[in-house]
Write a protein that holds these residues in place. Structure first.
Motif, PDB file in Angstrom:
ATOM      1  N   GLY A 179      -3.964   1.068   3.757  1.00 26.97           N
ATOM      2  CA  GLY A 179      -5.124   0.215   4.038  1.00 26.97           C
ATOM      3  C   GLY A 179      -4.994  -1.139   3.360  1.00 26.97           C
ATOM      4  O   GLY A 179      -5.244  -2.183   3.983  1.00 26.97           O
ATOM      5  N   MET A 180      -4.596  -1.150   2.122  1.00 32.02           N
ATOM      6  CA  MET A 180      -4.523  -2.412   1.385  1.00 32.02           C
ATOM      7  C   MET A 180      -3.294  -3.221   1.802  1.00 32.02           C
ATOM      8  O   MET A 180      -3.346  -4.446   1.902  1.00 32.02           O
ATOM      9  N   THR A 181      -2.183  -2.523   2.076  1.00 35.28           N
ATOM     10  CA  THR A 181      -0.988  -3.230   2.544  1.00 35.28           C
ATOM     11  C   THR A 181      -1.266  -3.879   3.900  1.00 35.28           C
ATOM     12  O   THR A 181      -0.907  -5.039   4.141  1.00 35.28           O
ATOM     13  N   ALA A 182      -1.944  -3.142   4.776  1.00 38.32           N
ATOM     14  CA  ALA A 182      -2.248  -3.679   6.107  1.00 38.32           C
ATOM     15  C   ALA A 182      -3.125  -4.921   5.991  1.00 38.32           C
ATOM     16  O   ALA A 182      -2.919  -5.908   6.703  1.00 38.32           O
ATOM     17  N   PHE A 183      -4.091  -4.890   5.059  1.00 42.13           N
ATOM     18  CA  PHE A 183      -4.943  -6.078   4.879  1.00 42.13           C
ATOM     19  C   PHE A 183      -4.088  -7.269   4.471  1.00 42.13           C
ATOM     20  O   PHE A 183      -4.199  -8.350   5.046  1.00 42.13           O
ATOM     21  N   VAL A 184      -3.216  -7.048   3.489  1.00 44.26           N
ATOM     22  CA  VAL A 184      -2.398  -8.152   2.977  1.00 44.26           C
ATOM     23  C   VAL A 184      -1.448  -8.660   4.066  1.00 44.26           C
ATOM     24  O   VAL A 184      -1.210  -9.855   4.207  1.00 44.26           O
ATOM     25  N   GLU A 185      -0.946  -7.733   4.868  1.00 42.09           N
ATOM     26  CA  GLU A 185      -0.008  -8.123   5.942  1.00 42.09           C
ATOM     27  C   GLU A 185      -0.738  -8.568   7.201  1.00 42.09           C
ATOM     28  O   GLU A 185      -0.115  -8.800   8.241  1.00 42.09           O
ATOM     29  N   LYS A 186      -2.064  -8.629   7.159  1.00 43.48           N
ATOM     30  CA  LYS A 186      -2.887  -9.083   8.289  1.00 43.48           C
ATOM     31  C   LYS A 186      -2.611  -8.282   9.559  1.00 43.48           C
ATOM     32  O   LYS A 186      -2.344  -8.829  10.623  1.00 43.48           O
ATOM     33  N   ARG A 187      -2.611  -6.960   9.407  1.00 44.71           N
ATOM     34  CA  ARG A 187      -2.451  -6.078  10.565  1.00 44.71           C
ATOM     35  C   ARG A 187      -3.439  -4.927  10.443  1.00 44.71           C
ATOM     36  O   ARG A 187      -4.084  -4.753   9.411  1.00 44.71           O
TER      37      ARG A 187
END
Ligand code: HXC
Length: 257
Positions: free
Chosen positions: A242-250
């Motif tokens: 969840g947090m990686t996806a936010f940072v990667e804008k996906r």
């Protein structure tokens, strides 16, 4: 599985249970509660299900426990069989359950809705605890959950007079999360359930558990509990995703673990 008193359907990760005793306005007989629990047991075990909707008909979510079934019961029969112990199981489920209520939600029907995690109401919904008119009181949590939901004054008035409240009053009092036009009730409930089912299931279950804790403990204990389970979510794959996806804008791709 074919049931007699309910209809079940799954759409993606959402299960929909429709109470179905049209001749008795979905009065909640023991067999219906047993079927409901059987279905819910299955959904709890099924990794493919992330949220459940319980609904009724246009005219009635449920008009109460089945009065005909109860009327001749004796005290020892009731005490020994403890039928409301079965009802309690609905309120102890770990996966989220939405009540989608149109028409009457009376007595045990209102109590069943209150056991769900939140109530979406059609503009036709009517809530009440009319047991007092039968010479009894709510027996499946009505005096407790309704009081916590709407406060003492309104719970007392409803339980002592047996009057019904309409959807607008129920929303004003905090009993229902939202009112929708009757024709859109199931779609709206499904959309909410689909949204919930698209989240990380461990996070959803922990959020539910933590909110329920607010009704069972002190603020200090509740906050401590929340903090513990918050930290605990950092042991999940879904938190990293969840947090990686936010940072990667996906969009996140939750694995529910
Ligand atoms: C058994 C019920 C029922 C119930 C309705 N029916 N509610 N049967 N138990 N709780 C049956 C009626 O007997 C009738 O059957 C049929 O459903 C249609 O109901 P009508 O009364 O003809 O419909 P209507 O005139 O539209 O009135 C709707 C109503 C009324 C206002 C909802 O049915 C009503 O007041 N029902 C009882 C509500 C109630 O008191 N609930 C609390 C139950 S005690 P026939 O065969 O005559 O057509 C309770 C205790 C909880 O819930 C304890 C913990 C679980």
């Amino acid at each position: 599985m074919e049931y007699e008193n309910i209809r079940v359907e799954t759409r993606g990760r959402v299960a929909i249970v429709t109470l179905h005793r049209p001749a008795a306005l979905n009065a909640l007989c023991n067999a219906l509660i047993a079927e409901l629990n059987h279905a819910l047991d299955g959904y709890e075990r099924d990794d493919g299900i992330g949220c459940i909707v319980i609904t009724g008909s246009e005219k009635a979510f449920a008009a109460g426990a089945d009065i005909r079934e109860m009327q001749d019961r004796t005290h020892p029969e009731f005490y020994m069989a403890d039928p409301f112990g079965e009802w309690d199981k609905v309120g102890r489920r770990r996966k989220p359950i939405i009540a989608a209520v149109a028409g009457y939600a009376l007595g045990g029907g209102c109590e069943l809705a209150l056991m769900c995690d939140f109530i979406l109401a059609a503009d036709t919904a009517k809530f009440g605890q009319p047991e007092i008119k039968l010479g009894v009181i709510p027996g499946a949590g009505g005096t407790q959950r309704l009081t916590r939901a709407v406060g003492k004054a309104k719970a007392m008035e409803l339980c002592l007079t047996g009057r019904m409240m309409d959807a607008a009053e129920a929303e004003r009092s905090g009993l229902v999360a939202r009112i929708v036009p009757a024709a859109e009730l199931l779609d709206e409930a499904f959309k909410a359930a689909e949204t919930i089912a698209s989240m990380s299931l461990p996070a959803v279950m922990v959020a539910k558990e933590s909110i329920d804790r607010a009704f069972e403990t002190t603020l200090t204990e509740g906050i401590r509990y929340e903090r513990r389970v918050f930290y605990g979510l950092f042991a999940t794959h879904d938190q990293k995703e969840g947090m990686t996806a936010f940072v990667e804008k996906r969009k996140p791709n939750f694995e529910n673990r």
